[in-house]
Design an enzyme around this catalytic site. Sequence first.
Site, PDB file in Angstrom:
ATOM      1  N   GLU A 209     -11.637  -3.473  -2.890  1.00  0.00           N
ATOM      2  CA  GLU A 209     -10.648  -2.551  -3.455  1.00  0.00           C
ATOM      3  C   GLU A 209     -10.469  -2.834  -4.946  1.00  0.00           C
ATOM      4  O   GLU A 209      -9.903  -3.848  -5.324  1.00  0.00           O
ATOM      5  CB  GLU A 209      -9.313  -2.733  -2.730  1.00  0.00           C
ATOM      6  CG  GLU A 209      -9.418  -2.608  -1.224  1.00  0.00           C
ATOM      7  CD  GLU A 209      -8.283  -3.337  -0.511  1.00  0.00           C
ATOM      8  OE1 GLU A 209      -7.115  -3.047  -0.799  1.00  0.00           O
ATOM      9  OE2 GLU A 209      -8.563  -4.214   0.327  1.00  0.00           O
TER      10      GLU A 209
ATOM     11  N   HIS B  97      -9.859   2.363   0.266  1.00  0.00           N
ATOM     12  CA  HIS B  97      -9.750   1.367   1.331  1.00  0.00           C
ATOM     13  C   HIS B  97     -10.755   1.578   2.463  1.00  0.00           C
ATOM     14  O   HIS B  97     -10.412   1.422   3.641  1.00  0.00           O
ATOM     15  CB  HIS B  97      -8.312   1.381   1.864  1.00  0.00           C
ATOM     16  CG  HIS B  97      -7.817   0.063   2.352  1.00  0.00           C
ATOM     17  ND1 HIS B  97      -8.086  -0.423   3.609  1.00  0.00           N
ATOM     18  CD2 HIS B  97      -7.076  -0.886   1.737  1.00  0.00           C
ATOM     19  CE1 HIS B  97      -7.507  -1.602   3.765  1.00  0.00           C
ATOM     20  NE2 HIS B  97      -6.883  -1.900   2.637  1.00  0.00           N
TER      21      HIS B  97
ATOM     22  N   HIS C 299       0.803  -1.235   0.000  1.00  0.00           N
ATOM     23  CA  HIS C 299       0.000   0.000   0.000  1.00  0.00           C
ATOM     24  C   HIS C 299       0.835   1.286   0.000  1.00  0.00           C
ATOM     25  O   HIS C 299       0.536   2.233   0.725  1.00  0.00           O
ATOM     26  CB  HIS C 299      -0.921   0.012   1.216  1.00  0.00           C
ATOM     27  CG  HIS C 299      -2.050  -0.981   1.165  1.00  0.00           C
ATOM     28  ND1 HIS C 299      -2.518  -1.527   0.012  1.00  0.00           N
ATOM     29  CD2 HIS C 299      -2.812  -1.504   2.168  1.00  0.00           C
ATOM     30  CE1 HIS C 299      -3.528  -2.357   0.294  1.00  0.00           C
ATOM     31  NE2 HIS C 299      -3.719  -2.369   1.582  1.00  0.00           N
TER      32      HIS C 299
END
Length: 381
Positions: free
Chosen positions: A346, A209, A135
Amino acid sequence: MWKNLLLFLLMLLALIVLSCQDKSVKKAGTMIEKAIYGKLPDGREVFQYTLKNAAGVEVRIINYGAIVTTLKVPDRNGKLADIVLGYDSLAGYLGDNAYLGAIVGRYGNRIGKGKFKIDEQEYQVTVNDGANHLHGGKVGFNKVLWDAQVESSTTEPALALTYVSLDGEEGYPGTVTLTVTYTLTNENELRIDYEGTTDKPTILNPTHHSYFNLTGNPEETILNHELTIDAAKFTPVDAGLIPTGELADVASTPFDFNESEKIGLRINAQNEQLQFGRGYDHNWVLNSYDRTVHKVVTLYEPLSGRLMEVFTDQPGMQFYSGNFLNGTIRGKNGELYQHRTGLCLEAQCFPDSPNKPNFPSVILRPGQIYHQRTIYKFSIK
Ligand code: BGC
């Protein structure tokens, strides 16, 4: 004397109009309000923007991390409830390591060992998840202040957030400029449009997210939510959650969500992939990927009647069932978020794509524009 007084009154009027514009922009039943949310340790101010549509649906977004802090949608009795996990104040988001509500990037999900090549040049990005990159690294897009611009050209409330990520940030090549526009439509959709450019070849794969819990009560798990995912295949992973490169059939496995199924039904089945993920934490290969926006997921919560549909133009969908939530995060209203009390959907390219020649490419070159549109649409059933 009268002239001066008139001038003074005119200036006063102009000031009042300007300050009103800053705080709220109102258009036929829709509204954006801006309020100070807190200050970063370096003194910079963080703002919260509240977007409301004519149906009363409300989304709150802060320009730190481009984070959705609140999303209120009605149940079948018209009662609004907040259906995303989050914190009570900026301090919570500053200390967050679960990416609650954020835009993650540059790369959503994992890159094996944080290494990849573009045009034979090798790059090493931050390793922040065991041996891998996750991420965007230590200071990803979720941990930076974005420039916010209230969009005045639309009849629906919209907020554009821009972040310029410098060449070398977290090890990524090229200066990337990414604008993420959140629009709350009159069809009760939260639409997220991404547009990115670079000045050197790089990789870009941002995603959103939010942790959804359609009951509106984060004390409840998400295990009774009913899910469909329009995908015949998924990307199996190794123990570090890096895809093996295989595209495996979901048929006859707990990963088959082609027919609506309760998330809890098979989540604890004896299955190596579920053990690696500690539940669902995998990427589904969406059917009929043709870069157009189409419906790929439905999520239904039978008690409240809330239905969420996800539309995207992306090739993959990471479904993460909140397996790492373990009662240590103190969220809104002091609530300790327990195991599987929120889930993420996602939209993205597949994890570790830079190292998998058979996955869709995530390379962005100068002159190209990265686009993504993902829509979370709310209704009742
Ligand atoms: C990943 C999980 C990770 C979580 C972080 C998800 O997108 O798939 O593996 O733990 O984000 O909160």
